[in-house]
Structure formats: C-alpha cells, structure tokens
Design a protein around this motif. Structure first.
Motif, PDB file in Angstrom:
ATOM      1  N   LEU A   1      49.170  35.642  45.718  1.00  0.00           N
ATOM      2  CA  LEU A   1      48.239  35.618  44.583  1.00  0.00           C
ATOM      3  C   LEU A   1      47.784  37.026  44.212  1.00  0.00           C
ATOM      4  N   LYS A   2      47.473  37.846  45.209  1.00  0.00           N
ATOM      5  CA  LYS A   2      47.047  39.220  44.938  1.00  0.00           C
ATOM      6  C   LYS A   2      48.156  40.014  44.259  1.00  0.00           C
ATOM      7  N   HIS A   3      49.385  39.813  44.708  1.00  0.00           N
ATOM      8  CA  HIS A   3      50.522  40.526  44.125  1.00  0.00           C
ATOM      9  C   HIS A   3      50.698  40.142  42.653  1.00  0.00           C
ATOM     10  N   TYR A   4      50.649  38.860  42.367  1.00  0.00           N
ATOM     11  CA  TYR A   4      50.797  38.418  40.977  1.00  0.00           C
ATOM     12  C   TYR A   4      49.600  38.857  40.134  1.00  0.00           C
ATOM     13  N   GLU A   5      48.445  38.962  40.755  1.00  0.00           N
ATOM     14  CA  GLU A   5      47.275  39.493  40.054  1.00  0.00           C
ATOM     15  C   GLU A   5      47.487  40.981  39.747  1.00  0.00           C
ATOM     16  N   ASP A   6      48.003  41.740  40.727  1.00  0.00           N
ATOM     17  CA  ASP A   6      48.275  43.173  40.519  1.00  0.00           C
ATOM     18  C   ASP A   6      49.299  43.392  39.415  1.00  0.00           C
ATOM     19  N   GLU A   7      50.231  42.464  39.262  1.00  0.00           N
ATOM     20  CA  GLU A   7      51.252  42.549  38.216  1.00  0.00           C
ATOM     21  C   GLU A   7      50.740  42.014  36.875  1.00  0.00           C
ATOM     22  N   SER A   8      49.457  41.638  36.829  1.00  0.00           N
ATOM     23  CA  SER A   8      48.798  41.116  35.611  1.00  0.00           C
ATOM     24  C   SER A   8      49.453  39.840  35.108  1.00  0.00           C
ATOM     25  N   LEU A   9      49.952  39.032  36.024  1.00  0.00           N
ATOM     26  CA  LEU A   9      50.564  37.764  35.635  1.00  0.00           C
ATOM     27  C   LEU A   9      49.562  36.616  35.664  1.00  0.00           C
ATOM     28  N   ILE A  10      48.529  36.752  36.450  1.00  0.00           N
ATOM     29  CA  ILE A  10      47.503  35.710  36.492  1.00  0.00           C
ATOM     30  C   ILE A  10      46.141  36.375  36.335  1.00  0.00           C
ATOM     31  N   SER A  11      45.223  35.612  35.785  1.00  0.00           N
ATOM     32  CA  SER A  11      43.873  36.154  35.599  1.00  0.00           C
ATOM     33  C   SER A  11      42.975  35.639  36.711  1.00  0.00           C
ATOM     34  N   VAL A  12      42.058  36.465  37.076  1.00  0.00           N
ATOM     35  CA  VAL A  12      41.143  36.144  38.157  1.00  0.00           C
ATOM     36  C   VAL A  12      39.753  36.630  37.767  1.00  0.00           C
ATOM     37  N   VAL A  13      38.760  35.919  38.243  1.00  0.00           N
ATOM     38  CA  VAL A  13      37.374  36.345  38.036  1.00  0.00           C
ATOM     39  C   VAL A  13      36.906  36.899  39.367  1.00  0.00           C
ATOM     40  N   GLN A  14      36.565  38.177  39.369  1.00  0.00           N
ATOM     41  CA  GLN A  14      36.096  38.789  40.609  1.00  0.00           C
ATOM     42  C   GLN A  14      34.583  38.961  40.520  1.00  0.00           C
ATOM     43  N   GLN A  15      33.889  38.368  41.463  1.00  0.00           N
ATOM     44  CA  GLN A  15      32.433  38.421  41.484  1.00  0.00           C
ATOM     45  C   GLN A  15      31.964  39.769  42.037  1.00  0.00           C
ATOM     46  N   ASP A  16      30.679  40.039  41.877  1.00  0.00           N
ATOM     47  CA  ASP A  16      30.097  41.282  42.387  1.00  0.00           C
ATOM     48  C   ASP A  16      30.232  41.392  43.901  1.00  0.00           C
ATOM     49  N   ASN A  17      30.262  40.265  44.581  1.00  0.00           N
ATOM     50  CA  ASN A  17      30.382  40.281  46.037  1.00  0.00           C
ATOM     51  C   ASN A  17      31.829  40.514  46.501  1.00  0.00           C
TER      52      ASN A  17
END
Length: 159
Positions: free
Chosen positions: A23-39
């Motif tokens: 999941l992190k890899h596909y996120e790094d490749e901008s293939l999936i969107s993620v909501v990252q919280q302040d924590n």
C-alpha cells in the motif's frame, strides 16, 4: 473521499490480502489516495479497494506501474490499447514457452522410440577422442620433434 468509511493501513491491507508495504509503495507512486492524519496514521477510503484490485489485475498482465494510472483513470481506448499490447506480449511469451514444451515432448518420444534398438542411428555419449597429427589413439607418439602434452599445453619436444 467523504461519505465513505476509512480504514487504517493494517486493516485495509488485511481486507485486500496485501502488505502494508504494498500500500505504501502504491501510495508513493501516486496510484492510490490516502488521508494522513496529524498523528501520522494513514487512512484509506473504501473506494481505493477497487483501484487496488484493478492495479493487481494489471500487474498480472505485466503492466508497469507507470502505465497503471492511465489504464485506470485515462481514456478507455488508451487503456485498452495498453492492456492489449501487454496481452500480446504475454501471448508471444506463452507461444515461445509452448514451443519449448512441444520440442521436449518430441525429443522424449524420439528417445523412447529409440530405446532398445541398437540398429537405429542415435546420439550417444562417448569418451572424447582427439585427432592430432602427433598422436595415435589416446596417446602421443613418443618421437623426437613432435608436439607433446604438458600441464601448460602443447610444447615442442627437444632433440
């Protein structure tokens, strides 16, 4: 993506049978969107599951990550052209592999047909025989002036 349930990375990965690093890899490749919280926690909206499943299908076709985005979000015709190209490459690879299997089966049948029939021509493993002008059979002539074998290669015999 408002209105959809969001999942933490571990839960989302388990539901999709992938790893968190996937999941992190596909996120790094901008293939999936993620909501990252302040924590620092990542939350994945439910619709991203469909994208991930589609990317996994494309990956099985051999589509590189760089082409996946256009295959999923680009024009339909472009997506099909890319996927068709990869499917054609897979077909060529399958044809090559099938030719290897067919040749093996042909050779195996030939081998089985030859078994036990010494009168037919066949390929056999034999001990090497070298034909050099300075030898008789498997040894060198012990005559002065001819070449002889040494650990460092052939040398001229001294008279």
């Amino acid at each position: 993506m408002e209105g959809f349930k969001h999942y933490r990375i571990g839960s989302f990965a388990r539901y999709l049978c992938v790893t968190t690093s996937f999941l992190k890899h596909y996120e790094d490749e901008s293939l999936i969107s993620v909501v990252q919280q302040d924590n620092g926690y990542r939350y994945y909206p439910f619709p991203e599951a469909a994208h991930i499943l589609e990317y996994m299908r494309l990956h099985s076709y051999g589509v590189p990550l760089k082409e996946m985005r256009t295959a999923v979000t680009g024009p339909t015709e472009t997506a099909f052209e890319n996927i068709d190209r990869h499917a054609d490459e897979l077909q060529k690879k399958a044809d090559r592999l099938q030719a290897i299997v067919d040749e093996h089966r042909r050779f195996r049948k030939w081998y089985e047909d030859m078994a036990g029939d010494a009168s037919r021509w066949e390929v056999k493993k034999i001990d090497p025989v070298y034909f050099l002008p300075t030898q008789k059979g498997r040894s060198f002539w012990m005559t002065s002036g001819f070449m002889r074998s040494s650990p460092r290669g052939a040398t001229r015999c001294r008279s």
